[in-house]
Design a protein around this motif. Sequence first.
Motif, PDB file in Angstrom:
ATOM      1  N   GLU A 104      72.082 -27.126   7.521  1.00 51.69           N
ATOM      2  CA  GLU A 104      72.261 -25.466   7.504  1.00 51.69           C
ATOM      3  C   GLU A 104      72.815 -25.155   8.786  1.00 51.69           C
ATOM      4  N   VAL A 105      72.164 -25.731   9.756  1.00 50.95           N
ATOM      5  CA  VAL A 105      72.584 -25.179  11.059  1.00 50.95           C
ATOM      6  C   VAL A 105      73.625 -26.187  11.819  1.00 50.95           C
ATOM      7  N   HIS A 106      73.261 -27.651  11.993  1.00 51.48           N
ATOM      8  CA  HIS A 106      74.212 -28.272  12.770  1.00 51.48           C
ATOM      9  C   HIS A 106      75.544 -28.348  12.004  1.00 51.48           C
ATOM     10  N   LYS A 107      75.482 -28.560  11.040  1.00 57.05           N
ATOM     11  CA  LYS A 107      76.889 -28.615  10.106  1.00 57.05           C
ATOM     12  C   LYS A 107      77.738 -27.409  10.368  1.00 57.05           C
ATOM     13  N   THR A 108      77.159 -26.209  10.521  1.00 53.94           N
ATOM     14  CA  THR A 108      77.572 -25.069  10.420  1.00 53.94           C
ATOM     15  C   THR A 108      78.466 -24.866  11.708  1.00 53.94           C
ATOM     16  N   PHE A 109      78.050 -25.585  12.707  1.00 50.99           N
ATOM     17  CA  PHE A 109      78.792 -25.533  14.032  1.00 50.99           C
ATOM     18  C   PHE A 109      80.403 -26.220  13.982  1.00 50.99           C
ATOM     19  N   PRO A 111      83.424 -26.006  12.398  1.00 48.37           N
ATOM     20  CA  PRO A 111      84.630 -25.336  12.827  1.00 48.37           C
ATOM     21  C   PRO A 111      84.547 -24.727  14.102  1.00 48.37           C
ATOM     22  N   LEU A 112      83.580 -24.573  14.796  1.00 50.63           N
ATOM     23  CA  LEU A 112      83.415 -23.805  15.944  1.00 50.63           C
ATOM     24  C   LEU A 112      83.809 -24.894  17.211  1.00 50.63           C
ATOM     25  N   PHE A 113      83.555 -26.153  17.054  1.00 53.25           N
ATOM     26  CA  PHE A 113      83.775 -27.122  18.034  1.00 53.25           C
ATOM     27  C   PHE A 113      85.088 -27.983  17.438  1.00 53.25           C
ATOM     28  N   PHE A 157      66.132 -27.709  19.836  1.00 55.48           N
ATOM     29  CA  PHE A 157      66.704 -27.406  21.243  1.00 55.48           C
ATOM     30  C   PHE A 157      68.215 -27.673  21.464  1.00 55.48           C
ATOM     31  N   THR A 158      68.366 -28.853  20.807  1.00 52.22           N
ATOM     32  CA  THR A 158      69.871 -29.316  21.030  1.00 52.22           C
ATOM     33  C   THR A 158      70.862 -28.237  20.377  1.00 52.22           C
ATOM     34  N   VAL A 159      70.795 -27.915  19.017  1.00 55.52           N
ATOM     35  CA  VAL A 159      71.691 -27.309  18.486  1.00 55.52           C
ATOM     36  C   VAL A 159      71.637 -25.765  18.881  1.00 55.52           C
ATOM     37  N   TYR A 160      70.509 -25.278  19.358  1.00 57.86           N
ATOM     38  CA  TYR A 160      70.496 -23.805  19.832  1.00 57.86           C
ATOM     39  C   TYR A 160      71.204 -23.785  20.949  1.00 57.86           C
ATOM     40  N   ASN A 161      71.158 -24.907  21.971  1.00 60.06           N
ATOM     41  CA  ASN A 161      71.903 -24.688  23.154  1.00 60.06           C
ATOM     42  C   ASN A 161      73.404 -24.911  22.966  1.00 60.06           C
ATOM     43  N   TRP A 162      73.730 -25.184  21.698  1.00 61.80           N
ATOM     44  CA  TRP A 162      75.330 -25.209  21.399  1.00 61.80           C
ATOM     45  C   TRP A 162      75.965 -23.698  21.481  1.00 61.80           C
TER      46      TRP A 162
END
Length: 199
Positions: A104-109, A111-113, A157-162
Amino acid sequence: MKLFYAPGACSLSPHIVACEAGIDLELCKVNLKTKEMDGGANFTEVNPKGQVPALQLEGGELLTEGPAIVQFLAEQKPEHNLAPKYGSLAHYRVLEWLNYLATEVHKTFLPLFWGGTDDEKALASKKLAKRFQYIEDSMVGDYLMGDDFCIADAYLFTVYNWCKFVDVDTSAWPKLAAFAARMSQRPGVQKALKAEGLI
């Protein structure tokens, strides 16, 4: 053991867990766009999925997918208490968080990357705001599971920092900001960030 990683990518999570557990890993850097590893070899010959993290075990076997790798690493050094006891409700709560962060979090990024359309990026940002707000509202201690660090915290921590790299506004999440600041001071996190050239 050898960890195939890309600096700051989701492979940072198992790298942090290994450092927290005192496990020395051989590191092999991967260019996620070209799939080229340090030395020029093609990463897809190691991991046909073409994604990091991948952990090559002492016997040559390859373990992939971050949630599986962090659980494996934690179980190598149970004395560090990085994951709750197998079979306990807390164990399944950690798995619940790892799966939420992955799906739900990681994969949502993505399109942004990776060149999403403007509409896809706007929708992803909206979804991320909702999902990080859920995490913010769920935190009742210093870490995801309360007052003690666990393997899911490395992933969070990893995904929040993105967020800072894709202009996601984090100002509404003071607990997460405090969490990230606290995490960044942990010796294991510092060691992983330095090894990846991130600080």
